[in-house]
Design a protein around this motif. Structure first.
Motif: not given
Length: 171
Positions: A29-30, A32-34, A36-37, A40, A69
Motif C-alpha cells: 500500500v505504501l 503504491t501510494v508513493v 501514485g503520488l 500525479t 498496486g
C-alpha cells in the motif's frame, strides 16, 4: 568431527507468521501510494505540451500504478507467504526463500557463531521479529524473517544453546 548434514530432500516444515502477509500488504500500500503520488506530481507539474513522454505518462502512468498496486497488495504478499519456509533440525537450519528465484540455504548447527533477533519498527507494529544466524562462511548471514516475536526469541535461544553444545563437544 562429524560429517556435514545431508542436503534437504523436502521443503522445510514451517511457514512464516501469517502476520507477515499484513506487513507485506502494508508495504505494498505504501509503495503504491508513493508511486501514485510521483505520477500525479509529474502530471501536475510537467506541462502537457512538453512532448511525447508526457503523453505516454498520462496514459500509462495511472495504469502502471494500478497494476503495481494489484501485484504488490493482492498477489505478492500471499505468494511470498506460500513460498518462504524454514526449519531447524538437530543438525541444521534450513531456509527456502524466493518466489521467482528459489534459494535453499542449509547452515549446520556446528557452523553457527552468533544468533540475533531483530525487530524493525514495522515488524513491531505487526508483532514480528527476524532471526539472523551468522556463520564464518563467505555466504554470511542466514535470515528467518517475520516470525512471531516470541517464536523468534525461542528459536534464537534454542539455536544458541545447540551451537554452544556442539562447540563444547568439539573441544
Amino acid at each position: 568431527m562429524s560429517p556435514p548434514p545431508p542436503a534437504p530432500v523436502r521443503e522445510p516444515a514451517w511457514s512464516l507468521s501469517r502476520s507477515a502477509i499484513g506487513l507485506w500488504v502494508a508495504q505494498g500500500v505504501l509503495g503504491t501510494v508513493v508511486y501514485g503520488l510521483a505520477v500525479t506530481a509529474f502530471l501536475l507539474f510537467v506541462p502537457a505540451d512538453a512532448g511525447w513522454l508526457v503523453t505516454v505518462v498520462r496514459w500509462a502512468g495511472p495504469v502502471l500504478v494500478v497494476v503495481y498496486g494489484v501485484v504488490a497488495i493482492g498477489v505478492r504478499p500471499r505468494l511470498r507467504y506460500r513460498v518462504h519456509r524454514w526449519e531447524i533440525t538437530a543438525e541444521a537450519v534450513y531456509t527456502l526463500t524466493g518466489w521467482l528465484d528459489r534459494t535453499w540455504t542449509l547452515v549446520p548447527v556446528s557452523r553457527i557463531q552468533t544468533v540475533d533477533v531483530t525487530r524493525g519498527v514495522v515488524q513491531q507494529v505487526f508483532g514480528l521479529a527476524s532471526v539472523a544466524v551468522l556463520t564464518a562462511s563467505s555466504q554470511g548471514t542466514v535470515r528467518i524473517p517475520h516470525l512471531e516475536a516470541e517464536v523468534a526469541r525461542r528459536v534464537a535461544d534454542d539455536l544458541a544453546r545447540r551451537a554452544e553444545l556442539v562447540r563444547d563437544e568439539a573441544t
